[in-house]
Design a protein around this motif. Sequence first.
Motif, PDB file in Angstrom:
ATOM      1  N   ILE A   1      -6.776   4.127  -1.276  1.00 12.25           N
ATOM      2  CA  ILE A   1      -6.292   3.420  -0.086  1.00 12.25           C
ATOM      3  C   ILE A   1      -7.457   3.055   0.819  1.00 12.25           C
ATOM      4  N   ILE A   2      -8.371   3.996   1.017  1.00 16.23           N
ATOM      5  CA  ILE A   2      -9.544   3.740   1.851  1.00 16.23           C
ATOM      6  C   ILE A   2     -10.406   2.637   1.239  1.00 16.23           C
ATOM      7  N   ASN A   3     -10.590   2.690  -0.070  1.00 14.49           N
ATOM      8  CA  ASN A   3     -11.388   1.666  -0.760  1.00 14.49           C
ATOM      9  C   ASN A   3     -10.747   0.290  -0.621  1.00 14.49           C
ATOM     10  N   PHE A   4      -9.424   0.224  -0.703  1.00 11.28           N
ATOM     11  CA  PHE A   4      -8.724  -1.054  -0.564  1.00 11.28           C
ATOM     12  C   PHE A   4      -8.918  -1.633   0.832  1.00 11.28           C
TER      13      PHE A   4
ATOM     14  N   ASN B   1     -11.902  -5.443   4.358  1.00 14.12           N
ATOM     15  CA  ASN B   1     -12.324  -5.547   5.757  1.00 14.12           C
ATOM     16  C   ASN B   1     -11.136  -5.466   6.722  1.00 14.12           C
ATOM     17  N   HIS B   2     -10.199  -4.556   6.432  1.00 10.06           N
ATOM     18  CA  HIS B   2      -9.035  -4.346   7.286  1.00 10.06           C
ATOM     19  C   HIS B   2      -9.256  -3.146   8.202  1.00 10.06           C
ATOM     20  N   ALA B   3      -8.655  -3.201   9.379  1.00 12.69           N
ATOM     21  CA  ALA B   3      -8.713  -2.060  10.295  1.00 12.69           C
ATOM     22  C   ALA B   3      -7.903  -0.893   9.716  1.00 12.69           C
ATOM     23  N   PHE B   4      -8.355   0.305   9.960  1.00 17.50           N
ATOM     24  CA  PHE B   4      -7.670   1.486   9.437  1.00 17.50           C
ATOM     25  C   PHE B   4      -6.587   1.980  10.398  1.00 17.50           C
TER      26      PHE B   4
ATOM     27  N   ASN C   1      -2.826   0.629   9.578  1.00 13.18           N
ATOM     28  CA  ASN C   1      -2.797   0.219   8.176  1.00 13.18           C
ATOM     29  C   ASN C   1      -2.893   1.392   7.212  1.00 13.18           C
ATOM     30  N   PHE C   2      -3.753   2.355   7.512  1.00 14.84           N
ATOM     31  CA  PHE C   2      -3.950   3.477   6.588  1.00 14.84           C
ATOM     32  C   PHE C   2      -2.677   4.309   6.448  1.00 14.84           C
ATOM     33  N   ILE C   3      -2.111   4.742   7.568  1.00 12.23           N
ATOM     34  CA  ILE C   3      -0.904   5.574   7.524  1.00 12.23           C
ATOM     35  C   ILE C   3       0.276   4.797   6.946  1.00 12.23           C
ATOM     36  N   ASP C   4       0.434   3.542   7.352  1.00 12.19           N
ATOM     37  CA  ASP C   4       1.565   2.757   6.855  1.00 12.19           C
ATOM     38  C   ASP C   4       1.446   2.472   5.361  1.00 12.19           C
ATOM     39  N   LEU C   5       0.223   2.233   4.890  1.00 10.39           N
ATOM     40  CA  LEU C   5       0.040   2.017   3.455  1.00 10.39           C
ATOM     41  C   LEU C   5       0.302   3.303   2.679  1.00 10.39           C
ATOM     42  N   PHE C   6      -0.084   4.417   3.259  1.00  8.58           N
ATOM     43  CA  PHE C   6       0.205   5.722   2.641  1.00  8.58           C
ATOM     44  C   PHE C   6       1.722   5.944   2.548  1.00  8.58           C
ATOM     45  N   LYS C   7       2.430   5.602   3.625  1.00  2.62           N
ATOM     46  CA  LYS C   7       3.892   5.746   3.623  1.00  2.62           C
ATOM     47  C   LYS C   7       4.531   4.831   2.592  1.00  2.62           C
TER      48      LYS C   7
ATOM     49  N   THR D   1       3.993  12.056  -6.167  1.00  4.76           N
ATOM     50  CA  THR D   1       2.988  12.981  -5.625  1.00  4.76           C
ATOM     51  C   THR D   1       2.838  12.796  -4.121  1.00  4.76           C
ATOM     52  N   LEU D   2       2.694  11.535  -3.686  1.00  8.53           N
ATOM     53  CA  LEU D   2       2.572  11.275  -2.256  1.00  8.53           C
ATOM     54  C   LEU D   2       3.884  11.541  -1.523  1.00  8.53           C
ATOM     55  N   ARG D   3       4.999  11.303  -2.199  1.00  9.20           N
ATOM     56  CA  ARG D   3       6.294  11.573  -1.572  1.00  9.20           C
ATOM     57  C   ARG D   3       6.441  13.065  -1.277  1.00  9.20           C
ATOM     58  N   GLU D   4       6.024  13.879  -2.228  1.00  4.80           N
ATOM     59  CA  GLU D   4       6.088  15.333  -2.020  1.00  4.80           C
ATOM     60  C   GLU D   4       5.120  15.750  -0.914  1.00  4.80           C
TER      61      GLU D   4
END
Length: 260
Positions: A8-11, A16-19, A37-43, A51-54
């Motif tokens: 996600i961080i690499n993407f 060049n997106h804000a985190f 963007n980081f938290i919403d993409l993680f969600k 794995t991320l859902r758990e």
Amino acid sequence: MLERIIDIINFLASHNHAFRGHRESLKTGDGIKNSGNFIDLFKLISKFDPTLREHMKRISDKQLSHHYLSHDIQNELIILMSKTVANDIIRKVKEAKYYSFLLDCTRDCSRVEQMSVILRFCDTSTGTIVEHFMGFLAVTQTTGEYLANAILEHLEKYDLNIQDCRGQGYDNGANMVGVNSGVKTRILNINPRAFFTPCGCHSWNLLLVDAANSSMAAKTFFWFHSKNVFAIFKFKQALGFYKRQIKTYYKTFIRHKMGK
């Protein structure tokens, strides 16, 4: 889970997106609209990835004290990834042995003078000439001595021998190309094989400025633009008048030059 966070961080970084945004919340629900963007993409990915859902469920149930989603972890991973990229670039430079560097200075929005450093070399795996941006150097002075020492220290940081440098390039400012104390002269005194190439765009700019100064019509035209264009664009009504006047000026100017 950590691999997914790194992806996600690499993407975000590569695009060049804000985190982060103004609000950051790991909670899910209709009331939470934007958490950066980081938290919403993680969600978003957690909806399809078990794995991320758990992981999200355990965060919501407060079963985890360290969830690796804080801004400190994001910044630390970005730094580690940037070091990995830089080390890979330096490895390729050392394989090629010979290299050139390009420099340019500009101020950011906080008025800090930053010098960009670009390495240019031949990629031995493909045989092509490549250029890689190596970062910004915050400089407190713009004298030739200071900038020359800054680039030498930067090259030494990556264990690059200045004697293997075969080229240097920057604009035509006196502090950069001065024959007595410019960066070009100081580098050539250390390594005479570091051939200097001036910036083509800056050279064209200087040429056009001198050419424009030789014509009274051109000097008047550019003087009018520099003094009035920004003020005119602030007013919608004045903008239309400005466009009409420019069209009239160009028609008159062309007829005059063609002798009609």
